[in-house]
Design a protein around this motif. Sequence first.
Motif, mmCIF file in Angstrom:
data_model
loop_
_atom_site.group_PDB
_atom_site.id
_atom_site.type_symbol
_atom_site.label_atom_id
_atom_site.label_comp_id
_atom_site.label_asym_id
_atom_site.label_seq_id
_atom_site.Cartn_x
_atom_site.Cartn_y
_atom_site.Cartn_z
ATOM 1 N N TRP B 24 0.849 -1.193 0.000
ATOM 2 C CA TRP B 24 0.000 0.000 0.000
ATOM 3 C C TRP B 24 0.882 1.239 0.000
ATOM 4 O O TRP B 24 2.061 1.169 0.346
ATOM 5 C CB TRP B 24 -0.931 -0.008 1.218
ATOM 6 C CG TRP B 24 -0.203 -0.020 2.537
ATOM 7 C CD1 TRP B 24 0.310 -1.105 3.180
ATOM 8 C CD2 TRP B 24 0.126 1.118 3.347
ATOM 9 N NE1 TRP B 24 0.931 -0.731 4.343
ATOM 10 C CE2 TRP B 24 0.828 0.637 4.478
ATOM 11 C CE3 TRP B 24 -0.116 2.490 3.233
ATOM 12 C CZ2 TRP B 24 1.298 1.478 5.486
ATOM 13 C CZ3 TRP B 24 0.350 3.338 4.244
ATOM 14 C CH2 TRP B 24 1.044 2.817 5.356
ATOM 15 N N TYR B 34 4.363 6.973 2.464
ATOM 16 C CA TYR B 34 4.552 5.556 2.810
ATOM 17 C C TYR B 34 4.467 4.705 1.555
ATOM 18 O O TYR B 34 3.581 4.898 0.720
ATOM 19 C CB TYR B 34 3.483 5.092 3.794
ATOM 20 C CG TYR B 34 3.449 5.880 5.079
ATOM 21 C CD1 TYR B 34 4.563 5.898 5.919
ATOM 22 C CD2 TYR B 34 2.329 6.617 5.439
ATOM 23 C CE1 TYR B 34 4.546 6.636 7.099
ATOM 24 C CE2 TYR B 34 2.301 7.351 6.610
ATOM 25 C CZ TYR B 34 3.409 7.354 7.441
ATOM 26 O OH TYR B 34 3.390 8.085 8.598
ATOM 27 N N VAL B 35 5.390 3.787 1.418
ATOM 28 C CA VAL B 35 5.345 2.774 0.360
ATOM 29 C C VAL B 35 5.725 1.477 1.068
ATOM 30 O O VAL B 35 6.897 1.191 1.278
ATOM 31 C CB VAL B 35 6.328 3.092 -0.781
ATOM 32 C CG1 VAL B 35 6.268 1.998 -1.843
ATOM 33 C CG2 VAL B 35 6.024 4.455 -1.397
ATOM 34 N N GLU B 36 4.731 0.695 1.453
ATOM 35 C CA GLU B 36 4.998 -0.389 2.399
ATOM 36 C C GLU B 36 4.470 -1.729 1.886
ATOM 37 O O GLU B 36 3.465 -1.791 1.188
ATOM 38 C CB GLU B 36 4.329 -0.083 3.752
ATOM 39 C CG GLU B 36 4.557 1.326 4.280
ATOM 40 C CD GLU B 36 6.016 1.693 4.528
ATOM 41 O OE1 GLU B 36 6.797 0.803 4.931
ATOM 42 O OE2 GLU B 36 6.382 2.861 4.276
#
Lengths: 567, 567
Positions: B24, B34-36
Amino acid sequence: MRLDTLITNARIADLYRLRVFAGWVGIAGGRFIYVEEGARPADLAAETIVDAGGRYIVPGLIDSHMHIESSLITPRRFAEAALPRGTTTVLTDPHEVANVGGVAAVRWMVDASRGLPLDVFTAIPSCVPATGPEIEWTSAVFGADEIIDLADDPTVIALGEVMDYQGLLGQNDRLPPMVAAALRRGLRVEGHIPTLAGMALSSYLAHGVTSDHTLTTPAKLLEQVSKGVAVMLQMKSITPENIATVNALADRSLILLVTDDIEPSLLADRHLDWIVRLAVEAGMPPLEALASASLRPARYLGLRDRGGIAPGLRADFLLLDDLTAFPPEAVFVEGQPVAARGAFTASLPAELPALPAYPAVPGPLGEDAFRFAGQKGATLAANIVTLENDRNSLTGLAQRAIRLDEAGAPIFEPGDGLNLVGVFARDGSSAALGFLQGANLNAGAFASSLAHDSHNLFVIGRDPRSMAAAARAVWEQGGGLAVTEGETLTAALALPLFGLLSDAPVAEVAAAMQAVEDALWAAGMTHQRPFLVLSVLALTVSPYYKFSDHGVVDTERRALLPAWEGA
Amino acid sequence: MRLDTLITNARIADLYRLRVFAGWVGIAGGRFIYVEEGARPADLAAETIVDAGGRYIVPGLIDSHMHIESSLITPRRFAEAALPRGTTTVLTDPHEVANVGGVAAVRWMVDASRGLPLDVFTAIPSCVPATGPEIEWTSAVFGADEIIDLADDPTVIALGEVMDYQGLLGQNDRLPPMVAAALRRGLRVEGHIPTLAGMALSSYLAHGVTSDHTLTTPAKLLEQVSKGVAVMLQMKSITPENIATVNALADRSLILLVTDDIEPSLLADRHLDWIVRLAVEAGMPPLEALASASLRPARYLGLRDRGGIAPGLRADFLLLDDLTAFPPEAVFVEGQPVAARGAFTASLPAELPALPAYPAVPGPLGEDAFRFAGQKGATLAANIVTLENDRNSLTGLAQRAIRLDEAGAPIFEPGDGLNLVGVFARDGSSAALGFLQGANLNAGAFASSLAHDSHNLFVIGRDPRSMAAAARAVWEQGGGLAVTEGETLTAALALPLFGLLSDAPVAEVAAAMQAVEDALWAAGMTHQRPFLVLSVLALTVSPYYKFSDHGVVDTERRALLPAWEGA
């Protein structure tokens, strides 16, 4: 085109395709013009023709994260030492002089780096000071204005490692505008990410940070690469596990090799070449290791004019008997030879720039500076900082009764492992005494104007006479280190520039440093790295208890403790 | 941090490691925060939450070599067409308007590109004019001063393709200082290298050129990569052989996908996505093709704020059902949706910037402009340009007798394949008539103000009446194309901006262009690309014989020929 230099019969390291080919290069005006396979045309003329004898031509090494000051010498002395190892470009973060002399000191480092055969780019230190006036006296404060001011110099290309994670996320009102100003000025923002992962890592990176050079692991490295971070491998991170992880990456663009800190004794015979060799020993293919120490850092730093052996690029290159045979047979910068077989052969600027005003080493201090004047004859319930082992710098806290004599000096017992420590603000405005257990400096004293990060005067010993003598010796040198036994100076290293740097050749500095460490061991110290541990006992951002000119610091809580209960 | 947008349940294209992971992203202020991996924390709030339904998140495509003018539309109309295909950043070289309107026209293109959801960077055209006043009338002349002037705009990041190899090597005294000025200003210097190899290639590159986008082959590609050149693959270069060569490279950093020229009819349903799909069809792994159309061009162009899905980067991204399923389900720029399922959904600036002064289309021209007034009734021993085939634009030269009537108009015979051609300087200062064989425009006439590179008025036909009518129609439109049969206008495309561009939607422009080409075929033309071939008959730098307002041009010798012997 008339060539200045033609190098024939070479094996050229093509780091774009990660291969080696037999060929020749032609150089004019300090740039590669021709980089060709096969034999050179017989009728091609040049001022100088060099038969490489089948040697390798490799790009000059580019160190994308380092501190010249860690070698305790001026930029010109650093160039003299690093170039013969094959390092031709560095990005240095002059964090230490900045903490002492502020913007003017950073400018001095930039000016002292001009005109060197080593190409020096500068990262503006971002954490000046590391703490604040409630914790210790500090000389300089950097905010957005200082960044904007310094960023005008074309050799300033980055904001140095942003160590204050909480500060970046808004708890320090200077840091976010400083980073924003740096980005507006087109600077890279360098990271320092010992522990963050997941969303916390992303929050930190989202401010524009693009690198990390701290100790890494395979999992940490992989997450950082996925998030676009340039992973800078320093000595500690060159492990077989990390290198295997790197080798398995489909794209190694973001893997860079760096030195970070190289102390004088190491610099005498190694620099970034050492990191390259360690990486190869740990399993990295030699061409990959060289790419991560030249082409990749050049791209990362946006230095389009270097990093490979290709037409139009600066002719910064090494001649090597083997891809990992250092020192190089020869080092060339902009087409000119600057070193051969480990010896520097070029010339350096004859003079250093004029030093700016900065807070000098305080002194001379008398013996009373090392006594508790108001507590003569008392017994103190002291808060004692304890060194936890002889390998690293972790400290704890203990309480213990310390008796003072009628003059106010502590009365130590043989074998108690205790020391008195004094920290004196450079401007003379404040000072504090405290107690340390575990260094085991059983006799005499040590004083230093190099005491991270604020570089106030740090003195440790057992008796006021030795301590005053050590402090005086440092003051007389204009800065540096001194070890005394009573009033006898047993070893010293003069660092007269900002109290942090010497302009002597690195071998002299290394020898003096060795003498200091030998004297510290002779005086009883048991730590593996006696100077290193003493130099960080005033570093008030590292775990867990440290000394400042205001007292004992609980670094996790960022709070002062009294040196003794009731103080 | 309060998020603007949260996209959950996605497959994220990690182009740093060339893999896809389930995860996500969180966006705030137009940037990825956020790039998680994995599922998002349940308690994380955002203004907008999008369930990607397992779709791929891919970076917005970045076109590092193209010309907006090739689509014959303004930047805002281009944005409207290209964004729904997934292109979010372009580097455009406004070579055509520069030749007509000089610095002011380049500035107009830059201004007309501001505030668009498409991020447009500009390369300053380097070859303005392509030739010189001895060959043809030209409007603008660019030298170092023009480069320095234009380079101040922060969206100007390159010097456009340096086409004049001999000029760069010193035979044109404007070009070397222009390139040097560009490099001093930190601009990239783009190449155009159809034929050079070995030492000649190196000599050209040594001036600082770093790219090539011309038709390539495996051998050419490999040599260029070894010499540090960014190899830009356009449609013609996407061959299985080239892609196999790319796939075998240990490092594909220098392989970029570009569009170069996309005509209106193509732009209606494809842009850089088409090149990506062609590369995949030719054997390139999808993640590699996407990297060569996003991360790699971002790095090449020095655009550090984009190119990947990573914290801190601009949230320019696509939602795709499959890695090569274009048009994207959705296109986002700086976190905002701008297109969905091929349709543009954002807004465009309501007005175009005010047009600068530029030489307008000359006219109206009378029939006498298409007669040889001094040779009435004569028979000319004419130098005739011959189109060699119906597929490309190569021309030859032939001599042939042409009879003129008593008014001075040529008398053509049915089936002779001949045409009269007129080129009229935009400022009305000069004009020349000549003869062409092989276009087979058997009836009526065609006129165009878009005639590379100087864009003087180009008219072709068989009779003065049709030709004057076509020229008048173009003049009345303020520029563009017209086809006439006698005085009847059978098809037209208005290009009222500089005589080169329309502000109509691309579908309208494509339809009008199709009508023009249909009319040209109906009038007898046999060439596969009738407009294309006519538009380059005045391009006096392409092989081998062309028309200018000064006469017939031998383009290899850069010399004028008389239209007939004795002229």
